[in-house]
Enzyme design. Structure first.
Site: not given
Ligand code: NDP
Ligand code: PYC
Length: 335
Positions: A44-45, A119, A185, A228, A303
């Site tokens: 997704s990123h 990002s 995603d 939470k 982790l």
């Molecule tokens: P996830 O819900 O997949 O969570 C990601 C984090 O949880 C990672 O550190 C991942 O490690 C870890 N993780 C996932 N599964 C497990 C597991 N079973 N056991 C232990 N750790 C686990 O991701 P999100 O969809 O919440 O976010 C994805 C990305 O989107 C992030 O990088 C975030 O910065 C980005 N984002 C950016 C935004 C923006 O405004 N710029 C807004 C929202 C999100 P691993 O990577 O090794 O799987």
């Molecule tokens: O995936 O939620 C998201 C997001 C917002 C800005 C960058 N990524």
């Protein structure tokens, strides 16, 4: 699927950004960020984000040649005005002074203002753990997420990331949205025509929905972990919004005025230098922290970032795979 080497995706990303008139410094910072995302299989990123970057440019919602300006705001605070450009170059601009201040004061903050954000935060956190610092970063986005118990969007997907340096090992880093999942995603589910799991979002009447387009266009996303996640999202709105004199997610969406561009707001990054906190106890304290990681891993739990580090090794050896449709969309941006 199309298989591409890391050099190929780097070249492709740079060519797309250059072709659309981004300055060399912006090209480098954005390309490095999306290539890192794709390399670590954060789909997704990764390269997908380039589509949003170019749409945002076409909507007039990012400054392609923005030159971030750093300010030494206070003994422990660096401010970087991104000037309406993307966040990665602003982060790069503030990083040396942030590291310097953290090592002098023990604790320092970088506040980025007026940036367009697309990002994953771990890309930035890794640069701080490489410098031996403990780090925390967060930012709002657009108001897409309803509070627990509500149905109208208030929060952004508000990511929070934390990093801990580990001597001789890859750092401990978690990085996630405070929504149940990143919006990117859900967008990928819509592109692939795949239903989303229950719990990610609701329709316009607040009923659970498994349809990505309904949640994205008519309903709302949901926070992770009920009240939470809601509380953490609120904290991020506050400390990376009004506290740094920048937009909340609602204000970012209002500024967007229906363009569906990437969010425009600020970001807060905190860096702690364990050497300043601990002096000659630094090494032994970091070793004690290792016992915590061992006790997680020894029972078969993984982790956070472990999947990413494995993906990185695979990508370095074999290149990356992206869907043909994404590859075609990216190549179309060169024409
Ligand atoms: P996830 O819900 O997949 O969570 C990601 C984090 O949880 C990672 O550190 C991942 O490690 C870890 N993780 C996932 N599964 C497990 C597991 N079973 N056991 C232990 N750790 C686990 O991701 P999100 O969809 O919440 O976010 C994805 C990305 O989107 C992030 O990088 C975030 O910065 C980005 N984002 C950016 C935004 C923006 O405004 N710029 C807004 C929202 C999100 P691993 O990577 O090794 O799987
Ligand atoms: O995936 O939620 C998201 C997001 C917002 C800005 C960058 N990524």
């Amino acid at each position: 699927m199309a298989r591409l080497s890391l050099n190929e995706i780097e070249q492709l990303s740079q060519d797309i950004l250059q072709r659309h008139g981004f300055s060399p410094a912006q090209v480098q910072a954005v390309a490095d960020t999306v290539v890192a995302g794709q390399r670590d299989e954060c789909h997704s990123h990764g390269l997908y984000r380039l589509l949003g970057c170019i749409d945002t440019l076409k909507a007039g919602k990012v400054v392609p040649n923005a030159k971030p300006v750093p300010h030494d705001r206070a003994p422990a605070i660096v401010l970087v005005d991104a000037g309406g450009g993307f966040a990665p170059l602003a982060f790069r601009t503030g990083l040396p002074l942030l590291i310097d201040k953290a090592s002098q004061q023990g604790l320092a903050a970088l506040m980025i203002n007026h940036c367009v954000h697309f990002s994953a935060l771990w890309v930035e956190i890794e640069q701080l753990t490489e410098a031996g610092l403990v780090a925390l970063a967060c930012n709002p986005s657009h108001a897409w997420v309803a509070p627990a118990g509500g149905r109208l969007p208030v929060f952004g997907t508000n990511p929070i990331a934390f990093g801990w340096p580990r001597p001789g090992k890859a750092p401990y880093i978690f990085d996630f949205a405070t929504s149940a999942i990143a919006r990117g995603d859900i967008e990928l589910h819509r592109r692939d025509g795949v239903p989303i799991p229950t719990g990610w979002g609701v329709d316009g009447e607040g009923r659970a929905s498994n349809d990505a387009a309904t949640v994205l266009d008519k309903g709302a996303m949901l926070p992770f972990g009920g009240h939470k996640g809601s509380a953490l999202a609120t904290m991020i709105e506050l400390i990376a919004g009004p506290m740094i004199d920048d937009f909340t997610s609602a204000e970012s969406l209002e500024w967007d005025a229906g363009c569906q561009a990437l969010p425009y707001h600020g970001e807060l990054i905190l860096a702690f230098d364990p050497r300043r906190f601990l002096g000659d106890r630094t090494e032994s304290s970091l070793q004690r922290a290792e016992m915590l990681f061992d006790s997680i891993a020894e029972q078969g739990a993984r982790l956070p970032s472990q999947r990413r580090y494995q993906a990185r090794m695979r990508s370095q050896a074999e290149g990356v795979e992206i869907p043909d449709a994404l590859h075609e969309d990216l190549k179309a941006l060169l024409r």
